[in-house]
Design a protein around this motif. Structure first.
Motif, PDB file in Angstrom:
ATOM      1  N   MET A 129      14.600  32.359   1.751  1.00 44.41           N
ATOM      2  CA  MET A 129      13.221  32.519   2.194  1.00 44.41           C
ATOM      3  C   MET A 129      13.295  32.338   3.617  1.00 44.41           C
ATOM      4  N   SER A 130      14.451  32.356   4.161  1.00 43.53           N
ATOM      5  CA  SER A 130      14.443  32.429   5.841  1.00 43.53           C
ATOM      6  C   SER A 130      15.490  33.486   6.116  1.00 43.53           C
ATOM      7  N   PHE A 131      15.709  33.755   7.620  1.00 45.97           N
ATOM      8  CA  PHE A 131      16.538  34.530   7.926  1.00 45.97           C
ATOM      9  C   PHE A 131      17.860  33.916   8.824  1.00 45.97           C
ATOM     10  N   GLU A 177      21.504  31.997   8.641  1.00 43.63           N
ATOM     11  CA  GLU A 177      22.659  32.682   8.077  1.00 43.63           C
ATOM     12  C   GLU A 177      22.731  32.166   6.601  1.00 43.63           C
ATOM     13  N   GLY A 178      22.557  30.932   6.177  1.00 44.54           N
ATOM     14  CA  GLY A 178      22.758  30.349   4.783  1.00 44.54           C
ATOM     15  C   GLY A 178      22.109  31.165   3.902  1.00 44.54           C
ATOM     16  N   SER A 179      20.730  31.550   4.280  1.00 44.36           N
ATOM     17  CA  SER A 179      19.863  32.226   3.364  1.00 44.36           C
ATOM     18  C   SER A 179      19.938  33.637   3.262  1.00 44.36           C
ATOM     19  N   ALA A 180      20.266  34.267   4.383  1.00 41.03           N
ATOM     20  CA  ALA A 180      20.066  35.845   4.492  1.00 41.03           C
ATOM     21  C   ALA A 180      21.511  36.503   4.390  1.00 41.03           C
ATOM     22  N   ARG A 181      22.553  35.649   4.590  1.00 38.01           N
ATOM     23  CA  ARG A 181      23.852  36.315   4.260  1.00 38.01           C
ATOM     24  C   ARG A 181      24.523  36.178   2.994  1.00 38.01           C
ATOM     25  N   VAL A 182      25.126  37.293   2.852  1.00 34.48           N
ATOM     26  CA  VAL A 182      25.769  37.062   1.414  1.00 34.48           C
ATOM     27  C   VAL A 182      27.133  37.698   1.334  1.00 34.48           C
ATOM     28  N   PRO A 183      27.983  37.445   0.254  1.00 37.55           N
ATOM     29  CA  PRO A 183      29.163  37.950   0.058  1.00 37.55           C
ATOM     30  C   PRO A 183      28.997  39.449  -0.501  1.00 37.55           C
ATOM     31  N   ALA A 232       8.175  38.724   3.292  1.00 36.34           N
ATOM     32  CA  ALA A 232       6.603  38.690   3.310  1.00 36.34           C
ATOM     33  C   ALA A 232       6.356  38.078   1.871  1.00 36.34           C
ATOM     34  N   ALA A 233       6.734  36.880   1.583  1.00 35.94           N
ATOM     35  CA  ALA A 233       6.627  36.104   0.234  1.00 35.94           C
ATOM     36  C   ALA A 233       6.166  34.893   0.618  1.00 35.94           C
ATOM     37  N   GLU A 234       6.465  34.048  -0.603  1.00 34.57           N
ATOM     38  CA  GLU A 234       6.099  32.597  -0.308  1.00 34.57           C
ATOM     39  C   GLU A 234       6.529  31.835   0.981  1.00 34.57           C
ATOM     40  N   GLY A 235       5.782  31.226   1.459  1.00 37.77           N
ATOM     41  CA  GLY A 235       6.189  30.380   2.770  1.00 37.77           C
ATOM     42  C   GLY A 235       5.820  31.108   3.962  1.00 37.77           C
ATOM     43  N   SER A 236       5.178  32.502   3.602  1.00 36.36           N
ATOM     44  CA  SER A 236       5.018  33.003   4.988  1.00 36.36           C
ATOM     45  C   SER A 236       3.518  33.195   4.923  1.00 36.36           C
ATOM     46  N   GLN A 237       2.944  33.519   5.970  1.00 38.69           N
ATOM     47  CA  GLN A 237       1.340  33.918   6.177  1.00 38.69           C
ATOM     48  C   GLN A 237       1.331  35.235   6.843  1.00 38.69           C
ATOM     49  N   ALA A 238       2.606  36.013   7.256  1.00 39.00           N
ATOM     50  CA  ALA A 238       2.295  37.279   7.772  1.00 39.00           C
ATOM     51  C   ALA A 238       3.815  37.790   7.545  1.00 39.00           C
ATOM     52  N   PRO A 239       4.101  38.939   7.540  1.00 40.31           N
ATOM     53  CA  PRO A 239       5.404  39.492   7.438  1.00 40.31           C
ATOM     54  C   PRO A 239       6.220  39.265   8.628  1.00 40.31           C
TER      55      PRO A 239
END
Length: 503
Positions: A304-306, A308-314, A378-385
């Motif tokens: 749910m975060s941008f 690296e650990g959250s947004a980066r994938v193999p 724009a999902a849970e834990g956000s209040q705007a995109p």
């Protein structure tokens, strides 16, 4: 291999891409994935289209970002008129099969797949819809909480292990079926696991592999709540952090279980690849995840975060004609669909004006790529995109509610220093701002998300009043068409079911 190669997609859930700097990190016990990496193009800086399951997977399958798919969150419908790689391949003559998770929401539970071998692990209805009209409200019965961290440990069977054991078994059986040659079409088999997604629970045999691991503490330790950026504080609130006392031991046990489940998956991948080899079949192989996991970095967990650990994938692709190598240029999971079509010689020209991704084959063959990678949330834990751009060494994030962020990932890979207010970065920041303005109208995006959420709350409450008809996929197997039955010729049956024949 023909110009219509078979394709095997191996997808995992919530696998942190920083653990795959060039294939699996040396210290991970993952011999099968390491062997696959040696014959693959390894995209070391691959990002999800959105760091959450349903929107990330819809983007992966369609080559479109969430604002275009309208799959904003884990309860937003993936509509049937959006072509996926399964549609493109099936239209070109492929048989397309899914074993495992894809988190389709809505009555269409196929999205181009001719066959599904399992149900999904998550619900297909609108019950997990966030509500921007109620900022800060937790929906306790489905939001993540940190109980996954405090409850980390060992178990022989769990809900998720039961699911992934079934996914792997059905995938192996399908590969055996494909080897029998009853269908002359090329095939695309997608095998999609739910591990290493939390809860952080692993089987003892894998847990013990990491008993003395040097990586059980995150390199970027927890920050006080007050020192986190606004979105990270919202995520902490969404995870109900005040009700849990996260100890150092909780962190170590959670990470140990997570690493153990990578090894569990490695065994499953090895079983599938071994079956493919023993049945003498060839296929393009793609290994990818939908998003990552923060694993306690900065005190954050899950996705749910941008960061690296959250947004980066193999992302690894093994295919004839592609030289195994590491590529550091930032790319996206939304590039997978155009790449698969490119590998199969299929034109996406009819839908390219509405596709955000681009084929990775030119980059793999030496053509430079300069387009930035875009991410949306724009999902849970956000209040705007929230929106994000990654280009070169820089990552930029923006949200109407929050200060901008600008990180120099080359000098600051742990994203500890926000350079947005640094005069030396003013020109870089201005370039990203201009790019973001060209791509996104954040006010319009926010209005679209709010409209979608409001509509879905009405529909969900209506459909749960009275008789309930679930949209979940129901895998059916006709027992009267399996094994040996009296309407079958035994001699023909035994010959057709044997591989190899006559040996």
């Amino acid at each position: 291999m023909t110009d219509r190669p078979n394709i095997l997609i191996l997808m995992v859930d919530q696998l942190n891409g920083t653990l795959f700097p060039d294939g699996p990190a040396d210290w991970l016990h993952a011999p099968n994935l390491k062997a696959l990496a040696e014959r693959s193009v390894r995209f070391a800086n691959t990002y999800t289209g959105s760091p959450l399951c349903a929107p990330g997977r819809a983007s992966f399958m369609s080559g479109q970002l969430p604002r275009r798919t309208r799959v904003y969150d884990n309860a937003a419908e993936f509509t049937s008129d959006i072509p996926t790689f399964a549609h493109h391949l099936r239209r070109a003559g492929y048989q397309t099969t899914l074993s495992g998770k894809m988190h389709f929401v809505g009555p269409d539970q196929l999205h181009g797949f001719e066959e599904r071998l399992t149900t999904d692990i998550y619900p297909a209805d609108f019950g997990w819809t966030p509500d921007y009209r109620k900022p800060g409200e937790r929906i306790d019965w489905w939001y993540h909480n940190l109980g996954s961290v405090t409850g980390a440990g060992v178990a022989e069977i769990t809900n998720q292990m039961e699911y992934d054991d079934e996914v792997a078994f059905n995938a192996v059986q399908k590969i055996y079926d494909l080897s029998r040659g009853q269908d002359a079409r090329p095939w695309c088999l997608t095998v999609s696991f739910t591990h290493p997604h939390d809860p952080y629970v692993a089987r003892r045999k894998y847990w013990d592999l990491y008993e003395d691991c040097d990586h059980l503490a995150p390199a970027d330790p927890a920050l006080p709540y007050e020192e986190l950026d606004p979105h990270s504080r919202r995520l902490m609130d969404a995870n109900d952090y005040t009700k849990f006392d996260i100890t150092e031991d909780n962190v170590r046990r959670s990470r140990q279980a997570y690493f153990a489940n990578i090894s569990y998956l490695d065994d499953k991948v090895g079983e599938i690849l071994d079956t493919l080899e023993r049945t003498r079949q060839e296929a393009v192989i793609v290994f990818v995840s939908d998003h990552g996991d923060m694993l306690g970095a900065k005190g954050l967990w899950f996705k749910m975060s941008f960061y690296e650990g959250s947004a980066r994938v193999p992302l690894m692709i093994a295919a004839p004609g592609l030289t195994p190598q590491r590529i550091d240029t930032p790319v996206s999971t939304i590039d997978t669909t155009p790449t698969l079509c490119d590998l199969a010689g299929i034109s996406m020209q009819e839908v390219m004006p509405w596709t955000d991704g681009e084929s990775l084959l030119p980059l793999a063959r030496g053509t430079p790529r300069t387009a930035p990678v875009a991410i949306e949330y724009a999902a849970e834990g956000s209040q705007a995109p929230l929106v994000c751009l990654r280009a070169g060494r820089w990552k930029y994030t923006a949200c109407a509610l929050d200060p901008e962020q600008l990180f120099d990932l080359e000098a600051d890979p742990l994203e500890t220093v926000n350079r947005a207010a640094d005069p030396d970065c003013a020109e870089t920041l201005a370039g990203f701002r201009a790019e973001a303005r060209d791509r996104w109208d954040l006010a319009a995006y926010d209005a679209e998300v709010r409209e979608s959420q409001a509509r879905r709350w009405v529909v969900y409450e209506a459909l749960r009043n009275g008789d309930y008809f679930p949209w979940d996929f129901q895998p059916l197997k006709l027992a009267s068409e399996r094994y040996m039955r009296n309407h079958m010729d035994l001699n023909v049956l035994e010959e057709n079911k044997r591989f190899p024949r006559g040996e």
